[in-house]
Design an enzyme around this catalytic site. Structure first.
Site, PDB file in Angstrom:
ATOM      1  N   ASP A 106       0.853  -1.171   0.000  1.00 35.81           N
ATOM      2  CA  ASP A 106       0.000   0.000   0.000  1.00 35.81           C
ATOM      3  C   ASP A 106       0.902   1.238   0.000  1.00 35.81           C
ATOM      4  O   ASP A 106       1.824   1.332   0.808  1.00 35.81           O
ATOM      5  CB  ASP A 106      -0.888  -0.020   1.253  1.00 35.81           C
ATOM      6  CG  ASP A 106      -2.263   0.553   1.004  1.00 35.81           C
ATOM      7  OD1 ASP A 106      -2.336   1.640   0.404  1.00 35.81           O
ATOM      8  OD2 ASP A 106      -3.255  -0.081   1.404  1.00 35.81           O
ATOM      9  N   ASP A 209      -3.058   4.693  -2.314  1.00 40.62           N
ATOM     10  CA  ASP A 209      -4.113   5.285  -1.504  1.00 40.62           C
ATOM     11  C   ASP A 209      -4.516   6.673  -2.024  1.00 40.62           C
ATOM     12  O   ASP A 209      -3.637   7.498  -2.315  1.00 40.62           O
ATOM     13  CB  ASP A 209      -3.574   5.410  -0.069  1.00 40.62           C
ATOM     14  CG  ASP A 209      -4.645   5.690   0.949  1.00 40.62           C
ATOM     15  OD1 ASP A 209      -5.527   4.840   1.142  1.00 40.62           O
ATOM     16  OD2 ASP A 209      -4.605   6.776   1.566  1.00 40.62           O
ATOM     17  N   GLU A 251      -6.309   4.219  -6.078  1.00 38.78           N
ATOM     18  CA  GLU A 251      -7.627   4.408  -5.470  1.00 38.78           C
ATOM     19  C   GLU A 251      -8.152   5.791  -5.845  1.00 38.78           C
ATOM     20  O   GLU A 251      -7.469   6.790  -5.633  1.00 38.78           O
ATOM     21  CB  GLU A 251      -7.528   4.288  -3.942  1.00 38.78           C
ATOM     22  CG  GLU A 251      -8.897   4.353  -3.273  1.00 38.78           C
ATOM     23  CD  GLU A 251      -8.836   4.687  -1.780  1.00 38.78           C
ATOM     24  OE1 GLU A 251      -9.722   4.242  -1.037  1.00 38.78           O
ATOM     25  OE2 GLU A 251      -7.901   5.404  -1.357  1.00 38.78           O
ATOM     26  N   HIS A 325     -11.327  -2.858   3.101  1.00 35.68           N
ATOM     27  CA  HIS A 325     -11.238  -2.577   4.534  1.00 35.68           C
ATOM     28  C   HIS A 325     -11.980  -1.318   4.956  1.00 35.68           C
ATOM     29  O   HIS A 325     -12.020  -1.005   6.144  1.00 35.68           O
ATOM     30  CB  HIS A 325      -9.757  -2.459   4.910  1.00 35.68           C
ATOM     31  CG  HIS A 325      -9.131  -1.252   4.249  1.00 35.68           C
ATOM     32  ND1 HIS A 325      -8.956  -1.163   2.877  1.00 35.68           N
ATOM     33  CD2 HIS A 325      -8.699  -0.077   4.755  1.00 35.68           C
ATOM     34  CE1 HIS A 325      -8.421   0.011   2.589  1.00 35.68           C
ATOM     35  NE2 HIS A 325      -8.251   0.683   3.709  1.00 35.68           N
ATOM     36  N   ASP A 326     -12.520  -0.568   3.998  1.00 34.65           N
ATOM     37  CA  ASP A 326     -13.294   0.647   4.317  1.00 34.65           C
ATOM     38  C   ASP A 326     -14.789   0.410   4.150  1.00 34.65           C
ATOM     39  O   ASP A 326     -15.575   1.346   4.351  1.00 34.65           O
ATOM     40  CB  ASP A 326     -12.911   1.788   3.356  1.00 34.65           C
ATOM     41  CG  ASP A 326     -11.482   2.260   3.525  1.00 34.65           C
ATOM     42  OD1 ASP A 326     -10.935   2.147   4.645  1.00 34.65           O
ATOM     43  OD2 ASP A 326     -10.907   2.753   2.531  1.00 34.65           O
TER      44      ASP A 326
END
Ligand code: TEU
Ligand code: CA
Length: 555
Positions: A106, A209, A251, A325-326
């Site tokens: 990440d 991210d 993302e 994960h969000d």
């Protein structure tokens, strides 16, 4: 059990394979501190290899004060002690590689942690070279308050005053996550150097991210997809990705179908693909947002997927996911997490994995893990929720309503520990987990699913394997059908005279589906979650949550 992927010269490896996201904190704890760790991941690599996964997207494991569970990085070159050491990570890369699995790290570079050495220097003095690595503005001349009223994604102002330098710094997330100033070439060079350092360690790529925020034009209030986004991504490509056979996934919460190509078009030299979120926002209240439960709307969900399939039909590449994960657990959000849970989890996978793009499995999805049902605020852990709670209360929402929203859409849903066994704490830890284990673990766990030959894991294993071998799944033309049907999600894929027809009942009722022309007739049922179907003709009666895929030569 899985065989070698069929690779053609024109297809990069990440088009024929499937990704698996690990949220390290919640995956597997080996030292009893209640926090998942890298040795835990290594101990479970065989589970991933058995699924046939080609790469792991590892949520951040870098040194961090963990204000946002690692999305606040204090040192890009070191590992958080609670997760392990750099040696552990090297071992993970090697052990994964030995199983044909790449590790995708990440990359969180829109912001870092306020504990990063850069920010410590930057907040000390305007003379420090690192000062300009961040976004500073003087107080508003009229009232000495924040430069403008930009709000943080985690609630409250996006500007925080730093008395030592007499200025405000921008943070689009928590105040402990200062935004980096990408307009500073020295900062960009530092980031590229760091990325290359990781590539040289043998990683397979990066998930980037909130990458849509790096080109921001703060003074004109343009934060997402700002004027410098694509120039910076092209520069990043030249400086880091070019010449390497690696995966880069950006993302982007802001991208819309017509702009997807800008990130992943073949001549753009930017990224491999983006994570877009239109299908996710489809499940949010248009005004109140994610904290307000909204009834599921299949037509809206399909419109979103279909628009993206069409937008990137000729060029560019889609990522395919329903959970991360969000986000909430997909079987709870889009399916049936009660009596029809197993069938529903399989059906969702069928529909997602047979579209065009690279599918992602989020940890626990392969056993149909469900949302939590926390009845009080103290059982939640996510800072986003605690940042928004007072705002929701000010706006007149009731606490009960807010908690219902959090159980529906909150980020903690996907962060409860991975359920491995029916033993204490689901086999996740011998200690006390940092967030409660979902109390359905005695029924829903990896060991139990593996005990049956037709478990959810087996279903995923098959879908993942089909993608490796059937070019129609990677390359086939996407044909949308039944767009307005409120009960059925269906589409076809076409390649070289072959047709793949995918049909899924998204309701808990038996549905009579009038099969459209564009779907076919007879053939091999290559995926099913109820009865196998070898004929698909005229009208089909679909069992509740039934989904199947038929490969055929069109009539
Ligand atoms: O998420 C981006 C992001 O915008 C989400 O946090 C979003 O605000 C929220 O889910 C929607 O309500 C990325 C990471 O995936 C997330 O975990 C981080 O917290 C965030 O960036 C900051 O790094
Ligand atoms: Ca641990």
């Amino acid at each position: 059990m899985t065989s070698t992927p069929v690779k053609t010269a024109t297809l990069p490896w990440w088009k024929t394979t499937t990704g698996y996201q690990i949220y390290p904190r919640s995956f597997c704890d080996t030292n009893g501190d209640g926090i998942g760790d890298i040795p835990g991941i290594i101990s479970k690599l065989d589970h991933l290899a058995d699924l046939g996964i080609g790469f792991v997207w590892l949520s951040p494991v870098y040194r961090s004060p963990m204000i946002d569970n690692g999305y606040d990085i204090a040192d890009y070159h070191d590992i958080a002690p609670e997760f392990g050491t750099l040696d552990d990570l090297d071992r993970l890369i090697a052990e994964a590689k030995a199983r044909g699995i790449g590790i995708v790290m990440d990359l969180v570079v829109n912001h870092c942690s306020s504990e990063h050495a850069w920010f410590k220097a930057a907040r000390e003095s305007t003379e420090a070279p690192e000062h300009d690595y961040f976004v500073w503005r003087p107080p508003h001349p009229g009232n000495n308050a924040a430069p403008d009223d930009t709000q943080s994604n985690f609630g409250g102002p996006a500007w925080t005053y730093e008395p030592q330098v007499g200025k405000f710094y921008l943070h689009q997330f928590a105040k402990e996550q200062p935004d980096l100033n990408w307009d500073n070439p020295a900062l960009r060079a530092e980031i590229y150097k760091m990325m290359n350092w990781w590539f040289d360690r043998g990683i397979a790529g990066f998930r980037m991210d909130v990458i849509d925020l790096i080109g921001k034009d703060v003074d004109n209030g343009i934060l997402a997809e700002g004027p410098n986004l694509h120039p910076y991504l092209q520069e990043m490509h030249r400086e880091t990705l070019a010449g390497r056979d690696v995966l880069a996934i950006g993302e982007s919460w802001s991208v819309e179908p017509d702009r997807g190509i800008l990130y992943s078009g073949r001549d753009r030299k930017e990224l491999s693909m983006v994570f877009q979120f239109d299908h996710i926002k489809a499940g949010w209240h248009p005004v109140i947002g994610k904290w307000k439960p909204l009834p599921f709307d299949l037509v809206r969900l399909k419109a979103s997927f279909f628009a993206w399939q069409q937008a990137l039909a000729e060029d560019g590449w889609n990522s395919l996911f329903l959970t991360n994960h969000d986000l909430p657990r997909q079987v709870s959000k889009y399916g049936n997490d009660g009596a029809l849970r197993v069938r529903s989890a399989k059906g969702l996978a069928t529909v997602l994995h047979l579209m065009k793009g690279t599918p992602f499995v989020y940890q626990g999805e392969e056993i149909g893990m469900t949302n939590v049902n926390f009845d009080s605020l103290d059982r939640f852990r996510d800072l986003e929720l605690f940042g928004h709670f007072p705002i929701a209360m000010n706006e007149g929402q009731s606490e009960a309503d807010f908690i219902a929203g959090a159980n529906d859409n909150g980020r903690d849903n996907s962060r409860t520990p991975m359920q491995w066994t029916d033993g204490p704490q689901a086999g996740f830890t011998t200690g006390t987990p940092w967030i409660e284990v979902n109390d359905n673990y005695p029924q829903i766990n990896v060991a139990a699913d593996r005990q049956t030959t037709d478990g959810i894991i087996a279903h995923y294993r098959r879908l993942i394997d089909l993608r490796k071998h059937l070019p129609i799944i990677t390359d086939g033309r996407f044909v949308a059908v039944s767009e307005d049907d409120p009960a059925v999600f269906a589409y076809a894929r076409e390649l070289a005279g072959q047709r793949l027809s995918v049909v899924a009942n998204f309701t808990d009722d038996t549905v009579t589906y009038d099969v459209p022309e564009a779907l076919s007739v007879t053939g091999d049922c290559i995926s099913w979650n109820a009865d196998p179907r070898d004929r698909l003709d005229g009208t089909v009666t679909l069992a509740p949550r039934e989904a199947f895929a038929v490969l055929s030569e069109p009539a």
